[in-house]
Design a protein around this motif. Structure first.
Motif, PDB file in Angstrom:
ATOM      1  N   ALA A 166      49.450  46.746  52.158  1.00 14.01           N
ATOM      2  CA  ALA A 166      50.223  46.748  50.909  1.00 14.01           C
ATOM      3  C   ALA A 166      50.616  45.321  50.527  1.00 14.01           C
ATOM      4  O   ALA A 166      51.775  44.919  50.638  1.00 14.01           O
ATOM      5  CB  ALA A 166      51.452  47.632  51.043  1.00 14.01           C
ATOM      6  N   THR A 167      49.626  44.549  50.090  1.00 19.00           N
ATOM      7  CA  THR A 167      49.852  43.207  49.557  1.00 19.00           C
ATOM      8  C   THR A 167      49.283  43.188  48.147  1.00 19.00           C
ATOM      9  O   THR A 167      49.044  44.234  47.548  1.00 19.00           O
ATOM     10  CB  THR A 167      49.144  42.151  50.432  1.00 19.00           C
ATOM     11  N   ASP A 168      49.045  41.994  47.616  1.00 18.56           N
ATOM     12  CA  ASP A 168      48.507  41.913  46.257  1.00 18.56           C
ATOM     13  C   ASP A 168      46.984  41.829  46.256  1.00 18.56           C
ATOM     14  O   ASP A 168      46.392  41.383  45.283  1.00 18.56           O
ATOM     15  CB  ASP A 168      49.098  40.699  45.520  1.00 18.56           C
ATOM     16  N   PHE A 169      46.329  42.289  47.353  1.00 19.36           N
ATOM     17  CA  PHE A 169      44.871  42.161  47.417  1.00 19.36           C
ATOM     18  C   PHE A 169      44.193  42.864  46.240  1.00 19.36           C
ATOM     19  O   PHE A 169      43.230  42.361  45.681  1.00 19.36           O
ATOM     20  CB  PHE A 169      44.326  42.720  48.730  1.00 19.36           C
ATOM     21  N   ALA A 170      44.711  44.049  45.871  1.00 19.98           N
ATOM     22  CA  ALA A 170      44.104  44.779  44.758  1.00 19.98           C
ATOM     23  C   ALA A 170      44.587  44.256  43.399  1.00 19.98           C
ATOM     24  O   ALA A 170      44.177  44.759  42.360  1.00 19.98           O
ATOM     25  CB  ALA A 170      44.407  46.273  44.872  1.00 19.98           C
ATOM     26  N   GLY A 171      45.448  43.243  43.418  1.00 24.82           N
ATOM     27  CA  GLY A 171      45.937  42.656  42.170  1.00 24.82           C
ATOM     28  C   GLY A 171      45.489  41.221  42.031  1.00 24.82           C
ATOM     29  O   GLY A 171      44.331  40.931  41.740  1.00 24.82           O
ATOM     30  N   ARG A 172      46.415  40.280  42.317  1.00 29.05           N
ATOM     31  CA  ARG A 172      46.129  38.862  42.140  1.00 29.05           C
ATOM     32  C   ARG A 172      44.964  38.382  43.001  1.00 29.05           C
ATOM     33  O   ARG A 172      44.235  37.456  42.623  1.00 29.05           O
ATOM     34  CB  ARG A 172      47.403  38.065  42.456  1.00 29.05           C
ATOM     35  N   SER A 173      44.783  38.981  44.158  1.00 29.96           N
ATOM     36  CA  SER A 173      43.736  38.533  45.075  1.00 29.96           C
ATOM     37  C   SER A 173      42.430  39.310  44.921  1.00 29.96           C
ATOM     38  O   SER A 173      41.545  39.208  45.763  1.00 29.96           O
ATOM     39  CB  SER A 173      44.235  38.644  46.526  1.00 29.96           C
ATOM     40  N   PHE A 174      42.333  40.089  43.850  1.00 33.29           N
ATOM     41  CA  PHE A 174      41.128  40.882  43.608  1.00 33.29           C
ATOM     42  C   PHE A 174      40.454  40.364  42.342  1.00 33.29           C
ATOM     43  O   PHE A 174      40.965  40.508  41.240  1.00 33.29           O
ATOM     44  CB  PHE A 174      41.501  42.362  43.453  1.00 33.29           C
ATOM     45  N   ASP A 175      39.305  39.716  42.516  1.00 35.02           N
ATOM     46  CA  ASP A 175      38.591  39.100  41.390  1.00 35.02           C
ATOM     47  C   ASP A 175      37.361  39.946  41.084  1.00 35.02           C
ATOM     48  O   ASP A 175      36.357  39.885  41.796  1.00 35.02           O
ATOM     49  CB  ASP A 175      38.194  37.668  41.765  1.00 35.02           C
ATOM     50  N   PHE A 176      37.451  40.753  40.025  1.00 34.26           N
ATOM     51  CA  PHE A 176      36.354  41.672  39.696  1.00 34.26           C
ATOM     52  C   PHE A 176      35.518  41.114  38.555  1.00 34.26           C
ATOM     53  O   PHE A 176      36.048  40.667  37.532  1.00 34.26           O
ATOM     54  CB  PHE A 176      36.913  43.043  39.300  1.00 34.26           C
ATOM     55  N   THR A 177      34.220  41.147  38.733  1.00 34.20           N
ATOM     56  CA  THR A 177      33.281  40.662  37.729  1.00 34.20           C
ATOM     57  C   THR A 177      32.271  41.744  37.409  1.00 34.20           C
ATOM     58  O   THR A 177      31.732  42.390  38.313  1.00 34.20           O
ATOM     59  CB  THR A 177      32.551  39.395  38.245  1.00 34.20           C
ATOM     60  N   ASN A 178      32.006  41.941  36.126  1.00 31.32           N
ATOM     61  CA  ASN A 178      31.046  42.969  35.725  1.00 31.32           C
ATOM     62  C   ASN A 178      30.344  42.538  34.447  1.00 31.32           C
ATOM     63  O   ASN A 178      30.848  41.713  33.679  1.00 31.32           O
ATOM     64  CB  ASN A 178      31.769  44.307  35.493  1.00 31.32           C
ATOM     65  N   ASP A 179      29.173  43.077  34.238  1.00 32.40           N
ATOM     66  CA  ASP A 179      28.428  42.900  32.997  1.00 32.40           C
ATOM     67  C   ASP A 179      27.941  44.282  32.580  1.00 32.40           C
ATOM     68  O   ASP A 179      27.060  44.861  33.221  1.00 32.40           O
ATOM     69  CB  ASP A 179      27.240  41.955  33.216  1.00 32.40           C
ATOM     70  N   GLU A 180      28.565  44.847  31.540  1.00 27.14           N
ATOM     71  CA  GLU A 180      28.246  46.216  31.134  1.00 27.14           C
ATOM     72  C   GLU A 180      26.807  46.374  30.657  1.00 27.14           C
ATOM     73  O   GLU A 180      26.308  47.501  30.533  1.00 27.14           O
ATOM     74  CB  GLU A 180      29.220  46.672  30.051  1.00 27.14           C
ATOM     75  N   ASN A 181      26.135  45.270  30.385  1.00 27.68           N
ATOM     76  CA  ASN A 181      24.716  45.361  30.022  1.00 27.68           C
ATOM     77  C   ASN A 181      23.843  45.720  31.230  1.00 27.68           C
ATOM     78  O   ASN A 181      22.700  46.160  31.063  1.00 27.68           O
ATOM     79  CB  ASN A 181      24.241  44.029  29.433  1.00 27.68           C
ATOM     80  N   LEU A 182      24.381  45.538  32.411  1.00 30.32           N
ATOM     81  CA  LEU A 182      23.664  45.928  33.623  1.00 30.32           C
ATOM     82  C   LEU A 182      23.946  47.404  33.887  1.00 30.32           C
ATOM     83  O   LEU A 182      24.730  47.787  34.750  1.00 30.32           O
ATOM     84  CB  LEU A 182      24.120  45.063  34.801  1.00 30.32           C
ATOM     85  N   ILE A 183      23.323  48.253  33.085  1.00 30.70           N
ATOM     86  CA  ILE A 183      23.695  49.679  33.033  1.00 30.70           C
ATOM     87  C   ILE A 183      23.432  50.408  34.346  1.00 30.70           C
ATOM     88  O   ILE A 183      24.094  51.398  34.661  1.00 30.70           O
ATOM     89  CB  ILE A 183      22.967  50.396  31.880  1.00 30.70           C
TER      90      ILE A 183
END
Length: 500
Positions: free
Chosen positions: A155-172
């Protein structure tokens, strides 16, 4: 306490640690070599030396590899791997000079077990594992030690500040799995262990004096690491989608099984000081005879067999019933295959699971005159939601047990069967109105398609129906919570089976 050099990129923002006499707040950015050297020298000058290095800087970059720029890839490895190496290399001369020093590297279960879309993050944590293990041989030459901490979800901020999510919706092609990950992260965070769990493990590693390399933090981490050892690579990479069964249903994906089941339980035998010795005192257990709710369901073996073990040790025989006497359906994919105690009681009652008693016959012919039962037990498993909640014989059994002050025992999805008590009565006269129970959370059931536990969403949710009838559910997680309210004892999940 210890003297602590608390490093951070922006120490000017820290307000609490600055007030402690034994804490030096120093500026350090693992991507800045000069700041690393300065922080180490400041600490040595203030406290006279450093005994332990804790490498804790890091974050998680998740998403399809194709979606990441090279700059983001490099940043992930620079922070989680190169930064760790630079800090470690900078302090080694000090440790070597003093012929001692402990290096504690925060890895993760993600350094031993991988999940979808974590190519970069898992790559860095696997690197930390290898770096630490090899470095161990170097530092032991002068009396140093290396320790690896492998936390689960904390229970830290891993899923928040420490979670860097990258996506490209064109990669269907990746979007289904992207959606699954984004849905599961909040749930995993809600079931996270408190930060004190990993803090205690770090303190143990720093003080136990043992030549021990790896330390696991969190029950989820222990379970996942145990399960991973039991799967060969072919099985482990078998996919994140449910597997069709011969009867048109599905079994959970290999990934779901690894996350949600275990080959051994936490069963602990109790030697009761005053067990029941009367032959006519029994437990009436009601099981499901229906199987498929989009997947191969039934009663969960852990939720059924662990309580049976304790009831048996307490001196009670158990009579097994299904609504019409058809065989008990069991979620055998969840069976703890390496738990000898569970296997023994399953074999003892196997013939009764195959040929149980008929609940309809009992209710209509024997129930009113029966005096031999002291409790009714309704085990869990999604199968408990099939056929039992709308069965009038189950309704009559519940009302009879309440009238005769029998104990009612139910765990996980088993409390769904309590809805049967409302078939004929209005919500205002529901016998469990005003009760508090522990039960499997609706919010978790709503996410069953994630990582292949089910091929689709649950057709209905039982907790909200009980709440509308005036029942309060005391737990929010699928954890070890158990609760007793008057003659009703309930448990939250398979994890609660031993305590239940």
């Amino acid at each position: 306490g210890w003297n602590v050099i608390a490093t951070m990129r922006n120490p000017e923002n820290e307000k609490e640690l600055n007030q402690l006499d034994n804490v030096l707040v120093a500026q350090l950015d693992v991507l800045d070599l000069s700041s690393i050297q300065n922080a180490i020298q400041e600490g040595i000058q203030k406290f006279g030396g450093i005994d332990v290095l804790l490498n804790n800087a890091g974050y998680g970059a998740y998403g399809p590899l194709e979606a990441f720029s090279r700059e983001k890839i490099v940043r992930q490895f620079n922070t989680n791997v190169i930064g760790l190496l630079d800090v470690t290399k900078a302090i080694l001369p000090h440790f070597r000079e003093h012929k001692k020093g402990i290096i504690i590297n925060i890895s993760s279960i993600g350094g031993k077990v991988t999940f979808p879309l974590g190519t970069l993050y898992h790559g860095t944590k696997f690197a930390v594992e290898g770096i630490s293990e090899s470095l161990h041989y170097e530092v032991e030459q002068f009396g140093g030690k290396v320790k690896i901490i492998e936390p689960g979800m904390i229970a830290t901020d891993f899923a928040g500040r420490s979670f860097d999510f990258t996506n490209d919706e064109n990669l269907i092609e990746y979007q289904n799995i992207v959606g699954a990950l984004l849905n599961v992260m909040p749930v995993m965070s809600q079931n996270a262990s408190p930060s004190s769990v990993v803090a205690d493990v770090i303190f143990e590693a720093a003080t136990d004096g043992k030549n021990k390399l790896r330390y696991t933090a969190g029950e989820d981490a222990k379970q996942l690491l145990t399960n991973r050892k039991e799967y060969d690579d072919e099985t482990f990479i078998g996919g994140i989608y449910p597997t069709p069964t011969n009867d048109g249903a599905y079994s959970p994906s290999k990934l779901a099984l690894m996350m949600a089941t275990s080959s051994k339980t936490d069963y602990k035998k109790i030697n009761f000081s005053n067990p029941n010795k009367l032959p006519n005192r029994k437990i009436l257990m009601v099981c499901t005879e229906e199987r498929n709710m989009k997947m191969a369901n039934g009663n969960h073996p852990v939720e059924m067999l662990l309580p049976m073990l304790h009831l048996q040790n307490a001196g009670f025989d158990i009579d097994i019933y299904t609504p019409t006497g058809k065989s008990v359906k069991i979620e055998m994919w969840a069976f703890p295959k390496k738990d000898e105690e569970v296997k023994l009681i399953f074999e003892k009652y196997k013939s009764f699971f195959e040929s149980p008693k008929n609940l309809a016959d009992f209710v209509n012919k024997e129930m009113e005159a029966s005096k031999e039962y002291v409790a009714v037990f309704i085990p869990g498993g999604h199968g408990a939601m099939l056929g039992l909640p709308n069965n009038k014989d189950v309704e009559q059994l519940i009302l009879w047990s309440e009238k005769n002050e029998l104990m009612m025992l139910s765990i996980c999805h088993g409390p769904a069967a309590l809805l049967a008590a409302s078939i004929s009565d209005s919500s205002h006269s529901f016998i469990y109105r005003g009760y508090k129970i522990a039960a499997f959370p609706d919010k978790t059931d709503r996410l069953t398609p994630i990582f292949g536990y089910m091929p689709g969403h649950m057709p209905w949710i039982f907790g909200e129906k009980l709440q509308k009838l005036g029942v309060e559910i005391v737990n929010t997680k699928a954890d070890k919570t158990c609760f007793k309210d008057r003659n009703l004892i309930t448990g939250a999940s398979p994890k609660a089976a031993n305590n239940f």
